[in-house]
Motif scaffolding. Structure first.
Motif, short mmCIF file in Angstrom:
data_model
loop_
_atom_site.label_atom_id
_atom_site.label_comp_id
_atom_site.label_asym_id
_atom_site.label_seq_id
_atom_site.Cartn_x
_atom_site.Cartn_y
_atom_site.Cartn_z
N LYS A 118 0.34 -8.69 -16.30
CA LYS A 118 -0.41 -9.76 -15.65
C LYS A 118 -1.68 -9.18 -15.03
O LYS A 118 -1.78 -7.98 -14.82
CB LYS A 118 0.43 -10.43 -14.56
CG LYS A 118 1.66 -11.15 -15.09
CD LYS A 118 2.45 -11.76 -13.93
CE LYS A 118 3.69 -12.46 -14.39
NZ LYS A 118 3.45 -13.70 -15.12
N LYS A 119 -2.63 -10.03 -14.72
CA LYS A 119 -3.90 -9.59 -14.14
C LYS A 119 -4.07 -10.15 -12.74
O LYS A 119 -3.67 -11.28 -12.45
CB LYS A 119 -5.08 -10.07 -15.00
CG LYS A 119 -4.98 -9.70 -16.47
CD LYS A 119 -5.39 -8.28 -16.72
CE LYS A 119 -5.47 -7.97 -18.19
NZ LYS A 119 -4.57 -6.95 -18.63
N ASN A 120 -4.71 -9.36 -11.89
CA ASN A 120 -5.05 -9.78 -10.52
C ASN A 120 -3.86 -10.30 -9.73
O ASN A 120 -3.89 -11.40 -9.18
CB ASN A 120 -6.18 -10.83 -10.56
CG ASN A 120 -7.44 -10.25 -11.14
OD1 ASN A 120 -7.88 -9.17 -10.75
ND2 ASN A 120 -8.01 -10.94 -12.11
N ILE A 121 -2.83 -9.49 -9.68
CA ILE A 121 -1.65 -9.82 -8.87
C ILE A 121 -1.34 -8.65 -7.95
O ILE A 121 -1.92 -7.56 -8.08
CB ILE A 121 -0.41 -10.15 -9.74
CG1 ILE A 121 0.01 -8.94 -10.59
CG2 ILE A 121 -0.67 -11.38 -10.60
CD1 ILE A 121 1.37 -9.11 -11.27
N ILE A 122 -0.43 -8.88 -7.05
CA ILE A 122 0.05 -7.84 -6.14
C ILE A 122 1.54 -7.67 -6.41
O ILE A 122 2.28 -8.65 -6.50
CB ILE A 122 -0.21 -8.24 -4.68
CG1 ILE A 122 -1.73 -8.34 -4.46
CG2 ILE A 122 0.42 -7.23 -3.73
CD1 ILE A 122 -2.13 -8.84 -3.11
N ILE A 123 1.95 -6.41 -6.54
CA ILE A 123 3.35 -6.10 -6.86
C ILE A 123 3.92 -5.15 -5.82
O ILE A 123 3.30 -4.14 -5.49
CB ILE A 123 3.47 -5.46 -8.26
CG1 ILE A 123 2.94 -6.40 -9.34
CG2 ILE A 123 4.91 -5.05 -8.55
CD1 ILE A 123 2.82 -5.76 -10.71
N SER A 124 5.11 -5.47 -5.35
CA SER A 124 5.87 -4.56 -4.51
C SER A 124 6.97 -3.98 -5.38
O SER A 124 7.81 -4.71 -5.90
CB SER A 124 6.49 -5.34 -3.34
OG SER A 124 7.50 -4.58 -2.73
N LEU A 125 6.91 -2.66 -5.59
CA LEU A 125 7.92 -1.99 -6.41
C LEU A 125 9.18 -1.71 -5.61
O LEU A 125 9.09 -1.46 -4.41
CB LEU A 125 7.41 -0.63 -6.89
CG LEU A 125 6.35 -0.55 -7.96
CD1 LEU A 125 6.11 0.91 -8.32
CD2 LEU A 125 6.72 -1.33 -9.20
N GLY A 126 10.31 -1.67 -6.28
CA GLY A 126 11.52 -1.18 -5.65
C GLY A 126 11.33 0.30 -5.33
O GLY A 126 10.51 0.97 -5.96
N GLY A 127 12.05 0.81 -4.34
CA GLY A 127 11.88 2.18 -3.88
C GLY A 127 11.98 3.24 -4.95
O GLY A 127 11.30 4.26 -4.91
N GLY A 128 12.79 3.02 -5.98
CA GLY A 128 12.99 4.02 -7.02
C GLY A 128 12.16 3.80 -8.28
O GLY A 128 12.14 4.66 -9.16
N ALA A 129 11.45 2.70 -8.36
CA ALA A 129 10.75 2.34 -9.61
C ALA A 129 9.66 3.34 -10.00
O ALA A 129 9.49 3.65 -11.17
CB ALA A 129 10.15 0.94 -9.51
N PHE A 130 8.93 3.86 -9.03
CA PHE A 130 7.80 4.76 -9.32
C PHE A 130 8.29 6.12 -9.83
O PHE A 130 7.52 6.89 -10.38
CB PHE A 130 6.94 4.94 -8.07
CG PHE A 130 5.55 5.47 -8.32
CD1 PHE A 130 4.62 4.73 -9.03
CD2 PHE A 130 5.16 6.70 -7.82
CE1 PHE A 130 3.34 5.20 -9.26
CE2 PHE A 130 3.88 7.19 -8.03
CZ PHE A 130 2.96 6.44 -8.75
N LEU A 131 9.59 6.39 -9.71
CA LEU A 131 10.16 7.62 -10.23
C LEU A 131 10.26 7.57 -11.76
O LEU A 131 10.33 8.60 -12.42
CB LEU A 131 11.55 7.88 -9.64
CG LEU A 131 11.59 8.49 -8.24
CD1 LEU A 131 11.01 7.57 -7.19
CD2 LEU A 131 13.01 8.84 -7.86
N ASN A 132 10.27 6.35 -12.31
CA ASN A 132 10.35 6.15 -13.75
C ASN A 132 9.01 6.56 -14.38
O ASN A 132 7.95 6.04 -14.01
CB ASN A 132 10.64 4.66 -14.01
CG ASN A 132 10.64 4.30 -15.47
OD1 ASN A 132 9.64 4.42 -16.16
ND2 ASN A 132 11.78 3.83 -15.94
N ASN A 133 9.06 7.47 -15.34
CA ASN A 133 7.83 8.00 -15.97
C ASN A 133 6.97 6.93 -16.61
O ASN A 133 5.74 6.96 -16.48
CB ASN A 133 8.18 9.07 -17.01
CG ASN A 133 8.68 10.34 -16.36
OD1 ASN A 133 8.25 10.71 -15.26
ND2 ASN A 133 9.60 11.01 -17.03
N ARG A 134 7.58 6.00 -17.33
CA ARG A 134 6.80 4.95 -18.02
C ARG A 134 6.10 4.03 -17.01
O ARG A 134 4.94 3.68 -17.18
CB ARG A 134 7.69 4.13 -18.95
CG ARG A 134 8.12 4.94 -20.19
CD ARG A 134 8.96 4.12 -21.15
NE ARG A 134 8.18 3.01 -21.73
CZ ARG A 134 8.72 1.87 -22.14
NH1 ARG A 134 10.02 1.67 -22.07
NH2 ARG A 134 7.96 0.91 -22.66
#
Length: 184
Positions: free
Chosen positions: A83-99
């Motif tokens: 999606k474009k021009n949105i704001i996302i709050s990731l779960g605490g562990g999501a950024f650990l995922n390489n992809r």
């Protein structure tokens, strides 16, 4: 030529604002404030997962397991990031995922909401809604915070939140966003 290309790539406008950080760091709260102030749609990946599976995260972990949750989280997050021009709050562990991390770092404005370990510990200890934190010892949680912080530190920006109120944090994020828009 390589230097010129990488500078241009960095100057490219980032598509979305993505909040990352430990559970309890205020990603959802700050994300909602920023989305209202910028009139952008807000998505919380954990809420999206719960809605799609019609189950609380703690129940997903207990009934289907963490690996099932992580796979579903990856698919849903990568889809949201289209999606474009949105704001996302990731779960605490999501950024650990390489992809997920690669996609965010290359194409989105990543902001780490950074807190001192002791503050995070108070916020997450024994929380039923946080399956990884529930029943963990303080030592285990501090190790988790340190391990994840090494990965969160790859974000394009961070806000040191320790002595700031939520509106001040939100305003700092908006300033980062506006400065990024000017560069592009």
């Amino acid at each position: 030529h390589i230097c010129v290309f990488s500078i241009k790539k960095l100057m490219k406008s980032k598509e979305n604002i993505v909040f990352l950080g430990m559970m309890g760091s205020g990603k959802t709260t700050i994300g909602k404030i920023v989305s209202q102030k910028l009139s952008l749609k807000f998505f919380d990946t954990d809420n999206e997962i719960e809605n799609k599976l019609d189950m609380k995260i703690s129940k997903i972990f207990s009934e289907k397991g963490e690996s099932y949750f992580r796979k579903f989280e990856e698919e849903l997050t990568l889809e949201l990031l289209k999606k474009k021009n949105i704001i996302i709050s990731l779960g605490g562990g999501a950024f650990l995922n390489n992809r997920i991390r690669k996609e965010i770092l290359e194409n989105h404005l990543s902001i780490w909401l950074k807190w001192d370990d002791k503050i995070l510990l108070k916020r997450i200890k024994d929380s039923y809604k946080r399956p990884i934190a529930f029943n963990s010892t303080n030592t285990d949680l501090i190790k988790l915070i340190k391990k994840r912080s090494n990965i969160y530190s790859k974000a394009l920006y961070y806000v040191d939140c320790n002595k700031l109120g939520k509106n001040v944090i939100a305003n700092r994020v908006i300033k980062i966003y506006e400065n990024n828009k000017i560069k592009s």
